[in-house]
Design a protein around this motif. Structure first.
Motif, PDB file in Angstrom:
ATOM      1  N   GLU A  92      26.533  37.832  42.344  1.00 20.60           N
ATOM      2  CA  GLU A  92      26.041  36.407  41.456  1.00 20.60           C
ATOM      3  C   GLU A  92      27.098  35.356  41.951  1.00 20.60           C
ATOM      4  O   GLU A  92      26.356  34.311  42.395  1.00 20.60           O
ATOM      5  N   ALA A  93      28.281  35.364  42.248  1.00 23.68           N
ATOM      6  CA  ALA A  93      29.224  34.396  42.686  1.00 23.68           C
ATOM      7  C   ALA A  93      28.700  33.631  43.705  1.00 23.68           C
ATOM      8  O   ALA A  93      28.697  32.433  44.093  1.00 23.68           O
ATOM      9  N   ALA A  94      28.401  34.832  44.683  1.00 20.97           N
ATOM     10  CA  ALA A  94      27.968  34.088  45.927  1.00 20.97           C
ATOM     11  C   ALA A  94      26.810  33.068  46.077  1.00 20.97           C
ATOM     12  O   ALA A  94      26.322  32.756  47.161  1.00 20.97           O
ATOM     13  N   THR A  95      25.931  33.265  45.107  1.00 20.83           N
ATOM     14  CA  THR A  95      24.756  32.406  44.977  1.00 20.83           C
ATOM     15  C   THR A  95      25.041  31.220  44.335  1.00 20.83           C
ATOM     16  O   THR A  95      24.102  30.362  44.258  1.00 20.83           O
ATOM     17  N   LEU A 146      47.294  35.688  36.146  1.00 17.27           N
ATOM     18  CA  LEU A 146      46.208  35.819  37.088  1.00 17.27           C
ATOM     19  C   LEU A 146      46.278  34.543  37.982  1.00 17.27           C
ATOM     20  O   LEU A 146      45.790  33.660  37.320  1.00 17.27           O
ATOM     21  N   LEU A 147      46.232  34.783  39.367  1.00 19.12           N
ATOM     22  CA  LEU A 147      46.103  33.448  40.080  1.00 19.12           C
ATOM     23  C   LEU A 147      44.717  34.027  41.043  1.00 19.12           C
ATOM     24  O   LEU A 147      44.915  34.917  41.890  1.00 19.12           O
ATOM     25  N   CYS A 148      43.882  32.995  41.136  1.00 21.90           N
ATOM     26  CA  CYS A 148      42.723  33.317  42.256  1.00 21.90           C
ATOM     27  C   CYS A 148      42.761  31.867  42.835  1.00 21.90           C
ATOM     28  O   CYS A 148      42.519  30.765  42.223  1.00 21.90           O
ATOM     29  N   GLN A 149      42.788  31.872  44.159  1.00 20.82           N
ATOM     30  CA  GLN A 149      42.652  30.576  45.024  1.00 20.82           C
ATOM     31  C   GLN A 149      41.663  30.852  45.787  1.00 20.82           C
ATOM     32  O   GLN A 149      41.534  31.784  46.802  1.00 20.82           O
ATOM     33  N   ASN A 150      40.775  29.594  45.970  1.00 22.94           N
ATOM     34  CA  ASN A 150      39.837  29.600  47.065  1.00 22.94           C
ATOM     35  C   ASN A 150      40.371  28.972  48.281  1.00 22.94           C
ATOM     36  O   ASN A 150      40.770  27.634  48.256  1.00 22.94           O
ATOM     37  N   THR A 151      40.630  29.730  49.537  1.00 23.53           N
ATOM     38  CA  THR A 151      41.462  29.091  50.742  1.00 23.53           C
ATOM     39  C   THR A 151      40.596  28.070  51.352  1.00 23.53           C
ATOM     40  O   THR A 151      40.977  27.319  52.276  1.00 23.53           O
ATOM     41  N   THR A 152      39.246  28.193  51.129  1.00 22.35           N
ATOM     42  CA  THR A 152      38.312  27.265  51.815  1.00 22.35           C
ATOM     43  C   THR A 152      38.535  25.707  51.123  1.00 22.35           C
ATOM     44  O   THR A 152      38.665  24.951  51.738  1.00 22.35           O
ATOM     45  N   THR A 153      38.479  25.671  49.856  1.00 21.31           N
ATOM     46  CA  THR A 153      38.438  24.559  49.070  1.00 21.31           C
ATOM     47  C   THR A 153      39.953  24.032  48.610  1.00 21.31           C
ATOM     48  O   THR A 153      40.141  23.142  48.160  1.00 21.31           O
ATOM     49  N   ARG A 160      31.898  29.236  41.524  1.00 16.14           N
ATOM     50  CA  ARG A 160      32.138  30.516  42.045  1.00 16.14           C
ATOM     51  C   ARG A 160      33.546  30.940  41.915  1.00 16.14           C
ATOM     52  O   ARG A 160      33.896  31.992  41.555  1.00 16.14           O
ATOM     53  N   LEU A 161      34.628  30.085  41.933  1.00 12.98           N
ATOM     54  CA  LEU A 161      36.027  30.418  41.635  1.00 12.98           C
ATOM     55  C   LEU A 161      36.106  31.085  40.200  1.00 12.98           C
ATOM     56  O   LEU A 161      36.808  32.174  40.069  1.00 12.98           O
ATOM     57  N   LEU A 162      35.354  30.544  39.279  1.00 14.80           N
ATOM     58  CA  LEU A 162      35.436  31.049  37.863  1.00 14.80           C
ATOM     59  C   LEU A 162      34.760  32.688  37.889  1.00 14.80           C
ATOM     60  O   LEU A 162      35.217  33.627  37.150  1.00 14.80           O
ATOM     61  N   VAL A 180      28.810  32.919  51.202  1.00 11.71           N
ATOM     62  CA  VAL A 180      27.687  31.760  50.626  1.00 11.71           C
ATOM     63  C   VAL A 180      27.144  31.030  51.778  1.00 11.71           C
ATOM     64  O   VAL A 180      27.482  30.396  52.660  1.00 11.71           O
ATOM     65  N   ASN A 181      25.603  31.234  51.711  1.00 15.49           N
ATOM     66  CA  ASN A 181      24.842  30.722  52.411  1.00 15.49           C
ATOM     67  C   ASN A 181      25.223  31.056  53.940  1.00 15.49           C
ATOM     68  O   ASN A 181      25.054  30.098  54.989  1.00 15.49           O
ATOM     69  N   GLY A 182      25.525  32.267  54.140  1.00 15.69           N
ATOM     70  CA  GLY A 182      25.840  32.760  55.466  1.00 15.69           C
ATOM     71  C   GLY A 182      27.284  32.564  55.841  1.00 15.69           C
ATOM     72  O   GLY A 182      27.715  32.853  56.976  1.00 15.69           O
ATOM     73  N   LYS A 183      27.967  31.518  55.151  1.00 19.79           N
ATOM     74  CA  LYS A 183      29.688  31.304  55.546  1.00 19.79           C
ATOM     75  C   LYS A 183      30.339  32.123  54.781  1.00 19.79           C
ATOM     76  O   LYS A 183      30.288  32.169  53.634  1.00 19.79           O
ATOM     77  N   GLU A 184      31.494  32.313  55.653  1.00 20.72           N
ATOM     78  CA  GLU A 184      32.572  33.107  54.804  1.00 20.72           C
ATOM     79  C   GLU A 184      33.514  32.230  53.971  1.00 20.72           C
ATOM     80  O   GLU A 184      33.902  31.079  54.259  1.00 20.72           O
ATOM     81  N   GLU A 185      33.713  32.716  52.736  1.00 24.46           N
ATOM     82  CA  GLU A 185      34.700  32.009  51.738  1.00 24.46           C
ATOM     83  C   GLU A 185      35.866  32.907  51.340  1.00 24.46           C
ATOM     84  O   GLU A 185      35.262  34.250  50.874  1.00 24.46           O
TER      85      GLU A 185
END
Length: 422
Positions: free
Chosen positions: A125-128, A259-266, A135-137, A227-232
């Motif tokens: 679901e996150a990827a959509t 708990l730490l979650c980091q999106n390395t793309t953004t 998506r991070l949450l 996400v839309n064919g791109k890797e995150e």
């Protein structure tokens, strides 16, 4: 340990009318299935174990794809005595201490790692989602959902033996894990779904503090979304797990640190803190916000990591339940508080048993004996397996173990374990 027999509640699948298949569906011992040729085993060594080890040869098996109950029920009122084992172990690494099987649940650490993926549909679901902060949450919610199983579980899984493996396939993901080091304890794992992939090296440090013991995860995990064919890629640092009141009072489990979650793309991240000094009912609550550059609230993630997590979208004025834990089975307390998903992890039927690797966790006689309520046999088998592992280590000497399912792969300038290229 007091256990009571629970008759099988599995449905009778009658797809064929011949006599052998009918027996097949109602249940047959593994030994008899081998003699009648109903069970075809790919590995001759596996067949030898199944035929000669009484725990397996007398085990009743059928063709049902899933099970609804363990073969024996445990007494949930029995006192769990950690104090007698741990009182002289303050400050020590608990992975080096022999625990009696009465302090174990019938799962290996490898299967417990797999258990964390029960709610992997959250990642699909996150990827959509269009907004990367949303998506991070979702990713943070997935990680917390994987920790929810510990909230009412205080028994320890069995420590894996070097080279032990576990492979599992569910509707939303494929999973594999391998114990690549026993001292220190290191488990390589990988899961893949349609829109996600996860690399996680489980290398915990177990420490006993007198009244509690703590599990700290020393490596981070990587979650990839397409996400839309791109890797995150997301970097995950897990909170610690703490089991409290080991000497007196009611034993309970909580989370510590953060708990730490980091999106390395953004380069955006979410940090959820836990106070392990709180009572359990306070420790389970989470509440965190994501703000815009002006400090205005965009999203709020809140709820309980053991039951339900919700998302508030302030821009669109929407509230969404991201995850709700599956309702407990009526008799869960008699089954180690396993969920229906967890019940499947140590289960095999006649169709799957023949294809298991010799190193598969489901072929561990000590775990199978405990599941069957054979406490003395489980203790003997555990001792025997420990002795065999020591003997093999002595034979191996300084030679380093080479993983059979994994190889090192560089992601984000760091090496992680990935499935061997086929």
């Amino acid at each position: 340990m007091n256990l009571t027999h629970k008759p099988s509640e599995l449905e009778d699948l009658k797809e064929n009318s011949d006599e052998e298949t009918e027996n097949f569906d109602h249940g047959i011992t593994i030994g008899e299935a081998l003699r009648k040729g109903l069970l075809q085993v790919a590995d001759a060594n596996v067949e030898t174990i199944l035929a000669t080890n009484n725990i397996f040869s007398s085990f009743t098996i059928d063709s049902n794809p899933r099970r609804r109950a363990l073969p024996f029920y445990r007494d949930p009122t029995e006192y769990i005595n950690y104090s007698g084992v741990l009182r002289h172990s303050v400050g020590r690494d608990l992975s080096k201490i022999h625990l009696p099987v009465t302090l174990n649940e019938p799962l290996s650490v490898l299967q417990r790692v797999c258990e964390a993926f029960e709610y992997s549909r959250i990642l699909t679901e996150a990827a959509t989602m269009e907004d990367p902060r949303q998506r991070l949450l979702y990713v943070a919610t997935f990680v917390l959902s994987g920790l929810s199983h510990i909230s009412n579980r205080v028994l320890s899984p069995f420590m894996p033996k070097l080279g032990e493996t576990f492979e599992y396939e569910d509707t939303n993901f494929k999973f594999q894990a391998e114990q690549i080091s026993s001292s220190p304890c290191v488990t390589a794992s990988h899961a893949k779904g349609k829109l996600f992939e996860i690399h996680f090296t489980f290398d915990p440090k177990f420490t006993f503090w007198g009244k509690s013991f703590e599990i700290k995860f020393q490596s981070y995990g990587l979650i990839k979304l397409w996400v839309n064919g791109k890797e995150e890629i997301y970097v995950i640092i897990l909170p610690s797990i703490i089991v409290n009141n080991l000497m007196t009072g009611k034993v309970f489990t909580c989370l510590g640190n953060e708990l730490l979650c980091q999106n390395t793309t953004t380069n955006e991240s979410v940090d959820i803190k836990f106070d392990a000094s709180e009572e359990k009912e306070k420790n389970v609550y989470i509440n965190t916000f994501i703000k815009d550059v002006d400090g205005n609230n965009l999203y709020q993630l809140y709820g309980r990591w053991d039951k339900e997590i919700c998302l508030t979208d302030f821009t669109r004025k929407l509230e969404t339940v991201l995850w709700t834990r599956t309702a407990e089975m009526i008799d869960a307390a008699h089954q180690y508080n396993f969920s229906e998903f967890t019940l499947q992890l140590n289960y095999f039927n006649l169709n799957k048993l023949g294809g298991l690797r010799l190193t598969d966790t489901r072929l561990r006689s000590d775990i199978r004996a405990l599941e069957l309520g054979l406490i003395a046999q489980a203790e003997n088998e555990k001792k025997l397996l420990n002795e065999q592992e020591v003997s093999m280590a002595n034979q191996r000497g300084v030679k380093k173990y080479q993983p059979k399912l994994f190889e090192k792969q560089k992601i984000l300038n760091e090496f992680v374990f990935a499935p061997l290229s086929r």
